[in-house]
Write a protein that holds these residues in place. Structure first.
Motif, PDB file in Angstrom:
ATOM      1  N   UNK B 110       0.906  -1.584  -0.055  1.00  0.00           N
ATOM      2  CA  UNK B 110       0.007  -0.086   0.125  1.00  0.00           C
ATOM      3  C   UNK B 110       0.698   0.881  -0.444  1.00  0.00           C
ATOM      4  N   UNK B 111       0.617   2.329  -0.559  1.00  0.00           N
ATOM      5  CA  UNK B 111       1.043   3.628  -0.265  1.00  0.00           C
ATOM      6  C   UNK B 111       1.822   3.912   1.222  1.00  0.00           C
ATOM      7  N   UNK B 112       2.951   4.289   0.821  1.00  0.00           N
ATOM      8  CA  UNK B 112       2.781   4.955   2.760  1.00  0.00           C
ATOM      9  C   UNK B 112       2.588   5.413   3.837  1.00  0.00           C
ATOM     10  N   UNK B 113       1.640   6.774   2.638  1.00  0.00           N
ATOM     11  CA  UNK B 113       0.244   7.736   3.082  1.00  0.00           C
ATOM     12  C   UNK B 113       1.789   8.700   4.409  1.00  0.00           C
ATOM     13  N   UNK B 114       1.339  10.042   4.881  1.00  0.00           N
ATOM     14  CA  UNK B 114       1.824  10.617   5.233  1.00  0.00           C
ATOM     15  C   UNK B 114       2.285  10.427   6.478  1.00  0.00           C
ATOM     16  N   UNK B 115       3.634  10.103   7.209  1.00  0.00           N
ATOM     17  CA  UNK B 115       4.290   9.793   7.950  1.00  0.00           C
ATOM     18  C   UNK B 115       4.558  10.926   9.480  1.00  0.00           C
ATOM     19  N   UNK B 116       4.507  12.543   9.069  1.00  0.00           N
ATOM     20  CA  UNK B 116       4.376  13.031   9.608  1.00  0.00           C
ATOM     21  C   UNK B 116       3.295  13.957  10.253  1.00  0.00           C
ATOM     22  N   UNK B 175      11.189  14.721   7.515  1.00  0.00           N
ATOM     23  CA  UNK B 175      11.205  13.877   7.655  1.00  0.00           C
ATOM     24  C   UNK B 175      11.390  13.288   6.077  1.00  0.00           C
ATOM     25  N   UNK B 176      10.566  13.696   5.175  1.00  0.00           N
ATOM     26  CA  UNK B 176       9.670  12.930   4.056  1.00  0.00           C
ATOM     27  C   UNK B 176      11.116  12.750   2.974  1.00  0.00           C
ATOM     28  N   UNK B 181      13.266   9.282  -0.443  1.00  0.00           N
ATOM     29  CA  UNK B 181      13.599   9.463  -2.107  1.00  0.00           C
ATOM     30  C   UNK B 181      14.628   8.000  -1.463  1.00  0.00           C
ATOM     31  N   UNK B 182      15.529   7.468  -2.673  1.00  0.00           N
ATOM     32  CA  UNK B 182      16.467   6.825  -3.220  1.00  0.00           C
ATOM     33  C   UNK B 182      17.776   6.865  -2.481  1.00  0.00           C
ATOM     34  N   UNK B 183      18.563   7.468  -1.116  1.00  0.00           N
ATOM     35  CA  UNK B 183      19.551   7.907  -1.412  1.00  0.00           C
ATOM     36  C   UNK B 183      20.724   7.021  -1.347  1.00  0.00           C
TER      37      UNK B 183
END
Lengths: 130, 185
Positions: B110-116, B175-176, B181-183
């Motif tokens: 599922x989508x991550x959603x807004x953790x912040x 956080x976002x 991102x793929x760091x």
């Protein structure tokens, strides 16, 4: 809006606010505050209780209602989620079921502001097994 | 649940109901394996070994208001569907740790959603609980504590809405990028 990234940014923002804000009295009388509790157990979260809680947090100050919004666990009315419990100062808590944004709007205008009872109240006939 | 952030909200809600005064949330994004690992550690009343085994059973709950407890079994199913896992460890009167992992690249994730958004709301609505939040991605990380952040605003009569807005800006800014991102490692 300037970016708020570091703790120092937050502190600077706080200092800016201090000079702009005019003091409101609500902090002085916690028992005069209206309490809105939103049930946030799995059933609640899955039916959208988070949006309802966000709606109350955003709308109550907009309409000048001094209230504190908190979250609780399951109140037992899973069939009627999202559910909320509203306690007006000096009155018994009232539980409302099937609360969506329209219902929340109605509850704020009719029950919280005017004290009129609204459809969708869940009567407190549930007895917890001991 | 619609997204992973709502599952996190549910697990943290469990910690709150276990009467925790301190809840540590660790979010780790692994850019190489494209996994999102989240661990919630609380100092609540904990569970016995018997209870831990029962916790993943949807027909078991510690509540008296109803007969089913769906949060943990549903999360386990969703996580495992993506090739991830759910682990629970606990000690009575010490606390509980729930750890789960989602493989973000899996088609069923599922989508991550807004953790912040979830974390800022939790900070503001539960001021008596100290949340320590740590978000990591490779060598980069961000940490903060809710009581420290709320303490900055303690003398101001801000509404919950304004407080949440400022804390949300602060958290999402930090956080976002770590989460989405793929760091490079």
């Amino acid at each position: 809006m300037t970016k708020v990234k570091t703790l120092d940014d937050l502190i600077r923002l706080r200092d800016e606010l201090r000079t702009r804000i005019d003091l409101r009295e609500k902090g002085e009388h916690p028992d005069q505050l209206i309490q809105v509790k939103v049930a946030m157990a799995t059933c609640g979260i899955a039916s959208g209780a988070k949006e309802v809680m966000d709606y109350f947090i955003d709308e109550l100050p907009k309409r000048n209602v001094a209230a504190v919004v908190t979250q609780t666990g399951c109140m037992g009315y899973c069939y009627a989620e999202p559910t909320i419990e509203v306690t007006l100062p000096g009155k018994k808590p009232v539980v409302f079921g099937y609360v969506n944004k329209e219902k929340a709007d109605e509850i704020i205008e009719k029950y919280i502001k005017a004290g009129e009872l609204v459809d969708g109240i869940i009567p407190q006939t549930f007895k917890k097994p001991s | 649940m619609e997204n992973i952030a709502l599952h996190l909200l549910d697990i943290i809600q469990n910690s709150i109901e276990a009467q925790s005064s301190h809840i540590a949330v660790e979010i780790e994004k692994d850019s190489i394996t494209r996994q999102l690992r989240i661990t919630v550690t609380d100092n609540g009343k904990g569970m016995s070994e018997q209870t831990i085994n029962n916790a993943l059973d949807p027909f078991y709950t510690s509540r008296t208001t109803r007969k089913v407890g769906m949060g943990l079994p549903l999360l386990k199913q969703q996580a495992e569907q993506t090739g991830g896992f759910l682990l629970i460890t606990s000690e009575l009167n010490k606390g509980t740790t729930v750890s789960f992992c989602f493989h973000l690249a899996h088609i069923d994730c599922p989508p991550i959603g807004d953790l912040a958004d979830i974390m800022s709301t939790l900070f503001v609505v539960n001021p008596e609980i100290n949340f320590s939040l740590c978000v990591r991605n490779g060598v980069f990380s961000f940490s903060c504590e809710s009581k420290q952040i709320l303490g900055i605003f303690k003398d101001l009569p801000l509404s919950q809405k304004e407080l949440r807005q400022y804390i949300f800006q602060f958290l999402s800014e930090n956080m976002n990028w770590l989460i989405h991102q793929n760091v490079p490692q």
